[in-house]
Design a protein around this motif. Structure first.
Motif, PDB file in Angstrom:
ATOM      1  N   LEU A 134      -2.760   7.257   1.980  1.00 32.66           N
ATOM      2  CA  LEU A 134      -4.215   7.146   1.791  1.00 32.66           C
ATOM      3  C   LEU A 134      -4.722   5.976   2.459  1.00 32.66           C
ATOM      4  O   LEU A 134      -4.077   4.706   2.638  1.00 32.66           O
ATOM      5  CB  LEU A 134      -4.341   7.121   0.222  1.00 32.66           C
ATOM      6  CG  LEU A 134      -3.757   6.256  -0.529  1.00 32.66           C
ATOM      7  CD1 LEU A 134      -4.692   4.866  -0.651  1.00 32.66           C
ATOM      8  CD2 LEU A 134      -3.412   6.667  -2.105  1.00 32.66           C
ATOM      9  N   ILE A 135      -6.036   5.777   2.540  1.00 34.66           N
ATOM     10  CA  ILE A 135      -6.794   4.848   3.298  1.00 34.66           C
ATOM     11  C   ILE A 135      -7.688   4.077   2.268  1.00 34.66           C
ATOM     12  O   ILE A 135      -8.420   5.082   1.359  1.00 34.66           O
ATOM     13  CB  ILE A 135      -7.470   5.228   4.496  1.00 34.66           C
ATOM     14  CG1 ILE A 135      -8.221   3.807   5.056  1.00 34.66           C
ATOM     15  CG2 ILE A 135      -8.617   6.148   4.349  1.00 34.66           C
ATOM     16  CD1 ILE A 135      -8.537   4.042   6.666  1.00 34.66           C
ATOM     17  N   PHE A 166     -11.273  -6.661   2.078  1.00 36.19           N
ATOM     18  CA  PHE A 166     -10.538  -6.177   2.824  1.00 36.19           C
ATOM     19  C   PHE A 166     -10.810  -4.755   3.336  1.00 36.19           C
ATOM     20  O   PHE A 166     -11.298  -3.834   2.532  1.00 36.19           O
ATOM     21  CB  PHE A 166      -9.244  -6.090   1.967  1.00 36.19           C
ATOM     22  CG  PHE A 166      -8.959  -7.391   1.315  1.00 36.19           C
ATOM     23  CD1 PHE A 166      -8.331  -8.451   2.052  1.00 36.19           C
ATOM     24  CD2 PHE A 166      -9.415  -7.480  -0.096  1.00 36.19           C
ATOM     25  CE1 PHE A 166      -8.019  -9.672   1.325  1.00 36.19           C
ATOM     26  CE2 PHE A 166      -9.307  -8.667  -0.576  1.00 36.19           C
ATOM     27  CZ  PHE A 166      -8.331  -9.804   0.094  1.00 36.19           C
ATOM     28  N   THR A 167     -10.812  -4.421   4.515  1.00 39.20           N
ATOM     29  CA  THR A 167     -11.357  -3.025   4.942  1.00 39.20           C
ATOM     30  C   THR A 167     -10.078  -2.292   5.724  1.00 39.20           C
ATOM     31  O   THR A 167      -9.131  -2.712   6.375  1.00 39.20           O
ATOM     32  CB  THR A 167     -12.347  -3.063   6.160  1.00 39.20           C
ATOM     33  OG1 THR A 167     -11.788  -3.922   7.142  1.00 39.20           O
ATOM     34  CG2 THR A 167     -13.551  -3.968   5.382  1.00 39.20           C
ATOM     35  N   ASN A 168      -9.997  -0.946   5.304  1.00 42.82           N
ATOM     36  CA  ASN A 168      -9.256   0.096   5.901  1.00 42.82           C
ATOM     37  C   ASN A 168      -7.657  -0.477   5.862  1.00 42.82           C
ATOM     38  O   ASN A 168      -6.516  -0.314   6.533  1.00 42.82           O
ATOM     39  CB  ASN A 168      -9.424   0.097   7.504  1.00 42.82           C
ATOM     40  CG  ASN A 168     -10.873   0.795   7.902  1.00 42.82           C
ATOM     41  OD1 ASN A 168     -11.311   1.541   6.934  1.00 42.82           O
ATOM     42  ND2 ASN A 168     -11.351   0.384   8.779  1.00 42.82           N
ATOM     43  N   ARG A 196       3.792   1.221  -0.600  1.00 47.11           N
ATOM     44  CA  ARG A 196       3.901   0.247   0.199  1.00 47.11           C
ATOM     45  C   ARG A 196       2.099  -0.003   0.821  1.00 47.11           C
ATOM     46  O   ARG A 196       1.503   1.047   0.861  1.00 47.11           O
ATOM     47  CB  ARG A 196       4.754   0.443   1.529  1.00 47.11           C
ATOM     48  CG  ARG A 196       6.138   0.357   0.905  1.00 47.11           C
ATOM     49  CD  ARG A 196       7.103   0.571   2.126  1.00 47.11           C
ATOM     50  NE  ARG A 196       7.231   1.985   2.797  1.00 47.11           N
ATOM     51  CZ  ARG A 196       6.210   2.119   4.015  1.00 47.11           C
ATOM     52  NH1 ARG A 196       5.962   1.037   4.488  1.00 47.11           N
ATOM     53  NH2 ARG A 196       6.466   3.434   4.354  1.00 47.11           N
ATOM     54  N   ILE A 197       2.064  -1.115   1.468  1.00 44.62           N
ATOM     55  CA  ILE A 197       0.542  -1.376   2.051  1.00 44.62           C
ATOM     56  C   ILE A 197       0.615  -1.748   3.371  1.00 44.62           C
ATOM     57  O   ILE A 197       1.514  -3.079   3.718  1.00 44.62           O
ATOM     58  CB  ILE A 197      -0.393  -2.184   0.951  1.00 44.62           C
ATOM     59  CG1 ILE A 197      -0.593  -1.412  -0.119  1.00 44.62           C
ATOM     60  CG2 ILE A 197      -1.590  -2.724   1.867  1.00 44.62           C
ATOM     61  CD1 ILE A 197      -1.399  -2.335  -1.216  1.00 44.62           C
ATOM     62  N   ARG A 198      -0.010  -1.222   4.210  1.00 36.69           N
ATOM     63  CA  ARG A 198      -0.391  -1.826   5.549  1.00 36.69           C
ATOM     64  C   ARG A 198      -1.592  -2.481   5.540  1.00 36.69           C
ATOM     65  O   ARG A 198      -2.538  -1.908   5.511  1.00 36.69           O
ATOM     66  CB  ARG A 198      -0.134  -0.849   6.686  1.00 36.69           C
ATOM     67  CG  ARG A 198      -0.033  -1.128   8.174  1.00 36.69           C
ATOM     68  CD  ARG A 198       0.053  -0.337   9.186  1.00 36.69           C
ATOM     69  NE  ARG A 198      -1.287   0.424   9.135  1.00 36.69           N
ATOM     70  CZ  ARG A 198      -1.590   1.700   9.324  1.00 36.69           C
ATOM     71  NH1 ARG A 198      -0.423   2.414   9.500  1.00 36.69           N
ATOM     72  NH2 ARG A 198      -2.590   2.155   9.660  1.00 36.69           N
ATOM     73  N   THR A 199      -1.488  -3.809   5.969  1.00 34.09           N
ATOM     74  CA  THR A 199      -2.766  -4.540   5.977  1.00 34.09           C
ATOM     75  C   THR A 199      -3.775  -4.249   6.910  1.00 34.09           C
ATOM     76  O   THR A 199      -3.206  -3.470   8.059  1.00 34.09           O
ATOM     77  CB  THR A 199      -2.412  -5.811   6.051  1.00 34.09           C
ATOM     78  OG1 THR A 199      -2.036  -6.346   7.108  1.00 34.09           O
ATOM     79  CG2 THR A 199      -1.683  -6.416   4.936  1.00 34.09           C
ATOM     80  N   GLY A 200      -4.934  -4.310   6.848  1.00 29.65           N
ATOM     81  CA  GLY A 200      -5.990  -3.943   7.739  1.00 29.65           C
ATOM     82  C   GLY A 200      -6.763  -5.093   8.081  1.00 29.65           C
ATOM     83  O   GLY A 200      -6.124  -6.319   8.473  1.00 29.65           O
TER      84      GLY A 200
END
Length: 266
Positions: A134-135, A166-168, A196-200
């Motif tokens: 998810l985004i 924080f975006t996307n 888990r999170i991938r930073t934007g």
């Protein structure tokens, strides 16, 4: 409408059919009626998915999206806590990271957590798993910070209020479950909830750095924002764990209030 059409529907189904055909139709019709009864008795925020639906993943995705408008304020009747804001509280974000930096947050609140969009979903009844991506288009965090150490060879020290946009950001969620039987009724039992999170992209503003020295504070804030991805990659893991705990609590409350057959009828 369904109740009004029922007598005519029954007559048309059985007209001119043999005894064997009538039995098959009757069994099928009974299952449909049971499914309709489950669906009509469920609250608006729950969209059921039939467990043998060939497009189960699509249905589960729609079902989760159907929940979003209710998650902001929470669902009091089943004790689902509000996600807006998502209060995390005190958090040791980083201890002894690159440059020996220590980062702590206090009274941390996150806004926008309920405004997610599922981009990928894989649901498997056979494997008892849901895996999805998810985004989070826009998150806002605010609270108090305490920081001490070095960032990109620059010394940094301070404490005070902070705000961040924080975006996307992208989250990868893995849910594993089992079915438990309580008094001859099946319920979901959450076995695993991983996130888990991938930073934007984004921007941070730390107030009162170096006891309020504006020049040094502006330099550090600019340095952080010029290297936002590098900085957030350092601190994202404990934030993801905190979010994981919060989202797991929401999922548990929803699943424990409905039976397996109510959520996923045959």
């Amino acid at each position: 409408m369904f109740e009004e059409l029922m007598p005519k529907l029954i007559i048309s189904l059985f007209a001119g059919k043999s005894k064997m055909e009538s039995r098959i139709i009757a069994a099928t019709f009974l299952l449909c009626c049971i499914g309709y009864t489950f669906a009509s008795n469920m609250p608006d925020y729950i969209q059921i998915c039939h467990r043998h639906d060939p497009e189960l993943s699509k249905c589960v995705k729609q079902s989760v999206h159907n929940l979003r408008p209710y998650l902001g304020n929470g669902i009091k009747e089943i004790n689902v806590p509000a996600l807006e804001p998502l209060y995390i509280g005190d958090l040791n974000i980083l201890e002894g990271g690159s440059g020996g930096i220590t980062v702590k947050a206090k009274k941390l609140s996150v806004y926008g957590a309920s405004n997610f969009e599922i981009t990928k979903m894989r649901a498997s009844i056979q494997n008892k798993r849901f895996d999805f991506e998810l985004i989070l288009p826009l998150l806002k965090g605010e609270g108090q910070y305490d920081i001490n150490g070095n960032i990109l060879a620059l010394p940094i020290k301070g404490n005070g209020p902070f705000v961040g946009n924080f975006t996307n950001f992208v989250a990868y969620v893995r849910i594993a479950y089992d079915i438990k039987n309580v008094n001859d009724v099946d319920y979901f039992e959450l076995k695993e909830f991983g996130l888990r999170i991938r930073t934007g992209k984004g921007r941070l503003r730390l107030e009162n750095l170096f006891n309020g020295d504006k020049v040094l504070g502006d330099v550090i804030n600019q340095t952080i924002n010029d290297n936002f991805e590098l900085f957030t990659n350092e601190v994202i893991a404990p934030i993801a764990r905190a979010l994981e705990i919060k989202f797991r609590a929401v999922a548990t409350k929803i699943l424990e209030n409905f039976t397996y057959n109510e959520l996923f009828p045959v």
